[in-house]
Every structure is written in C-alpha cells, then in structure tokens.
Write an enzyme that holds these catalytic residues in place. Structure first.
Site: not given
Length: 463
Positions: A101, A140-142, A187, A318-319, A324
């Site tokens: 609502t 209506s909200t509905n 697979t 990477s830090s 990388k």
C-alpha cells in the site's frame, strides 16, 4: 523551511513542503528501513506505475466517473514522471509490510501534488484533487501494484532478451571462427575424445537460444493484468466498463499488448506466474554459469593450466604475486548468477505465503525479481563485452593436448575392441608412450591405419 500539515486515519503530521509525497509515504519511511533500496531506484517500476495511473485516469474519464480536467491534470503529472522528473520523490523501501500500500500511495501522493501545482494550487490541498478519491479511483493497491510489477517486468525482460541475444550472437560468431581448431573434449574433468573449439562455443550459443525461448514465454506471462479487480477481484468501487477501458488505454500508452485474466479473483491472489518467470531466470543462470566456468577453466594457466584460450587481461590479479592476472569477468558473472538463484528461492517462498484472497508479501517478490532481471542483464552484457568478444584462441596448445592424450585410444574400439584398446591405454599411462606407438608395436594395425584412425579430424563425426 516551509511546511504543510497532512492527515490520514492515524492522525496529523507536519511535512516539509519540499516533498511531493504525503503523509502515508512519510509513515512508510519511518516504518520500513529494510533494504536501503527505494522505489525510485527501479526506474522501470516507477515508469510502469505512472503508465498504470495514466491509463486509470483516462479510463475513469472515459466511463464518466472522473471529471476531464482532473483526469487531464493527473495525466500531465504522469507524463512528467514518465519524462524522468520527481524520481527522488519515490522513496519507500522496496520491502515493506501492508501488501505494498505504501508504494501505491507514494505514487498517488506524488502525482496529486504535482498535478495540484499544475492546477495553480498548493501541495496538500487535497480538496481539489485527492490521492485516494481521484488518483486511486476504481483501483486498489491489490490490482495496481501487481499490474505495475508485470509492466515493469516486461521492460526488464526486453532488456535481458537484448543482452542474451547479444551474447548468443557473439558466441556463434566465435564458434564460426574456431570451427577448425581441434581441442580435447573432457568429461568429469578427464580426457574424453576430440572436438573443436568451434563446437564448444556453438554449444554455448545453443544454450542461450533455448533461454531466449523461455524469456519469450516469461514476457507473455507478464502481460496478464488484474486491473479492475480492486481489493480481492470482485471489482468493488469500480465502474463496470473500467477494466476493458484501462487495458485499452494502457496498450495505447505503452505500445504493448496487455490483457485481462479470465478469473479476476484467482488472478488477484495468484503469484505463481512470478515463480515461473524466476525459474526461467534460474535456468538462464545455470547456462551462464556453465559458460563462464568453462571459459575460466580453458583460460587456466597460463603455463600450468589448460591454456586453451586467453581471456582479455582486465586488471592485475594479486597484491603480492607480480604478473598474476585473474579471470575476474567469469568470476563476477558467477557471483551474479548465484545471487539470481538465491532470489529465485525468495520468490518461491514469498509466492507460497499468499493467504485467502491476497498475497501480502508481494513486495518481496518484486524486489527479488527485479534484482534478478538487473543482475542477469548486467552479467550477460559484461561477459560478452569483457570476455567472449575479445578472447583469443590458442590452437597450438589445444592440438597438443589432443595428440598427447590417452583419450584418443577410444577411436581404436571399432577396430580392436574395448579390451585391447583398454590394454593400450593402460600401458600408455604406465610408460608415457603414445597410444599409436603401442598399437604398432603390438602389431594390431599398420602405421598407415593407425595414422588414419588417430587423425583428430576423423574423430569429430560419426564414422
């Protein structure tokens, strides 16, 4: 700062006059501090609600229950919202109690106050134009809220369809480019039999072609609206001709084709269509996960993995480890898909919580569904732009893995039988010798026959 007083059934409040929303929206702001995501953060939803309200005003004027000047004022306010104005006034949290609502009244109050100013009145002078009596007339909200969800979902689905089509076409284009590049099929992450990189990408495109069919079905489900159902589907307080009129006006406003359900009461309480749409999104997520993860595995390395393709280098990985580079685009795609799968569960749980004539937790459905649609659109576009479109095949590495594989011994089965072929495979694994060499040493076949049988190109089709 100037203020105004507004009242509702609960009592009176003083509001800043800068707000176009009113007392019921303000109460919702105080009550629902849940997600931090507001109605206005979902522009397709705002547009859909404004389109619904414009169609309602036009229909009410047509059937003679709303004076034309008032309808025109409301339609003008809707047009302003549709043009992108007042977006900051749609402030209620996406998750809320009260079966949404608050969202409906947020739209009603903003439209009325915009319209009042256009009529030469002040905000809050509801004796001239009222959020309930006029902006919500015959509604209506509905019925307006679920109808707005569906109209918004159509817009989101159209965006997702365009994104999926783009990725599918990009995969098909790469498949054509890679059609002659031999690679090892696998697979259960083990060597199987040869295929081509083109076959791999063509299969990816086929996945998405299936999903496009699902999205078309999802869109069709979202075009059935219960406008005119009002509170529970009986149409109380609604003119008998309103339902057909509002759908006709909505179709004209949107340029789309919406329709009424056969049973308004059933449609007002039934949220199963959202579950179906969310399931289609989950299915899409499964396919996109498969594609993203396979790309990630084929890219692995670059020297100690499969190294069959090279994804675009998007950022340092990477830090601590120089040089990388991580497959960040497939990774973020996976995360978006997992979120979508979680949202699917939310949609399902909310949908099954409808009691009697209404589902009170429909806001939870809207929030989860819109987030999934946004997530999948953005993920698919990102994967296409930053991975598929510009990845590089590494055909030499692909071919080398085929020639070094024991898996190609499968091609001996029709000529030697399973037992002899298995024996060759066992010796190859124990000694490291190529399977062709072992077959020749045992005298099973001539070198010419072996070379023909083990030519990877001869293993790609039925023979």
């Amino acid at each position: 700062m100037a203020t105004r007083k507004e009242h509702d059934f609960i009592g009176e409040l003083e509001l800043s006059d800068e707000f176009y929303y009113g007392v019921q929206t303000y109460r919702a702001l105080q009550n629902f501090k849940i997600t931090g995501h507001r109605f206005g953060d979902y522009p397709h939803f705002v547009r859909a609600f404004a389109q619904i309200k414009k169609a309602a005003a036009s229909a009410n004027a047509e059937v003679g229950v709303l004076d034309k000047p008032l309808a025109d004022a409301l339609c003008g306010a809707c047009d302003a919202v549709l043009a992108g104005k007042y977006a900051d006034q749609f402030v209620v949290d996406m998750i809320q109690g009260g079966a949404s609502t608050s969202t409906n009244m947020n739209m009603n109050e903003v439209l009325v106050n915009v319209a009042l100013e256009g009529m030469g009145h002040k905000k809050g002078e509801y004796q001239y134009l009222h959020p309930n009596d006029h902006a919500n007339l015959g509604q209506s909200t509905n019925d307006t809220y679920p109808s707005s969800i569906k109209v918004a979902a159509v817009a989101y689905l159209d965006e997702l369809k365009a994104a999926v089509t783009k990725l599918k076409d990009s995969l098909a284009k790469r498949a054509a480019e890679f059609k002659d590049m031999i690679k090892m099929g696998r697979t259960e992450l083990e060597d199987a039999v040869p295929t081509t990189l083109g076959n791999t990408f063509k299969a990816f495109a086929s996945f998405l072609n299936e999903d496009l069919g699902h999205l078309a079905k999802a869109r069709e489900l979202m075009t059935c609206l219960n406008m005119g159902a009002t509170a529970i589907g009986t149409g109380i307080n609604c003119h008998p001709d309103y339902s057909k009129a509002v759908i006709r006006h909505l179709n004209k406003i949107t340029g789309d084709t919406y329709r009424l359900p056969e049973d308004m009461i059933a449609a007002t309480q039934d949220t199963a269509d959202y579950v179906t749409v969310s399931a289609y999104l989950r299915s899409l997520a499964v396919h996109v996960i498969k594609i993203a993860n396979d790309l990630r595995l084929m890219n692995s390395g670059p020297r100690c993995g499969l190294g069959e393709i090279e994804l675009p280098k998007m950022q340092p990985g990477s830090s601590i480890m120089p040089g990388k580079v991580n497959p960040v685009i497939p990774e973020v795609t996976l995360e978006a898909c997992y979120q979508t799968m979680g949202n699917d569960l939310t949609v399902t749980l909310c949908a099954q919580r409808g009691e009697f004539e209404l589902n009170a937790v429909e806001p939870g459905i809207a929030y989860a569904l819109f987030n999934s649609l946004n997530l999948m659109t953005n993920a698919v576009l990102t994967l296409e732009r930053a991975a598929v479109a510009n990845l590089k095949p590494l055909p030499d590495a692909c071919l080398k893995s085929v020639l070094n594989s024991v898996g190609i011994v499968t091609a001996f089965n029709p000529h030697l039988g399973y037992e002899k072929s298995a024996s060759i495979a066992r010796e190859a694994l124990e000694t490291g010798k190529p399977v062709g060499q072992i077959c020749q040493e045992r005298g099973y076949l001539s070198k010419e026959e072996i070379d023909k049988i083990l030519d990877p190109k001869n293993m790609l089709n039925p023979a």
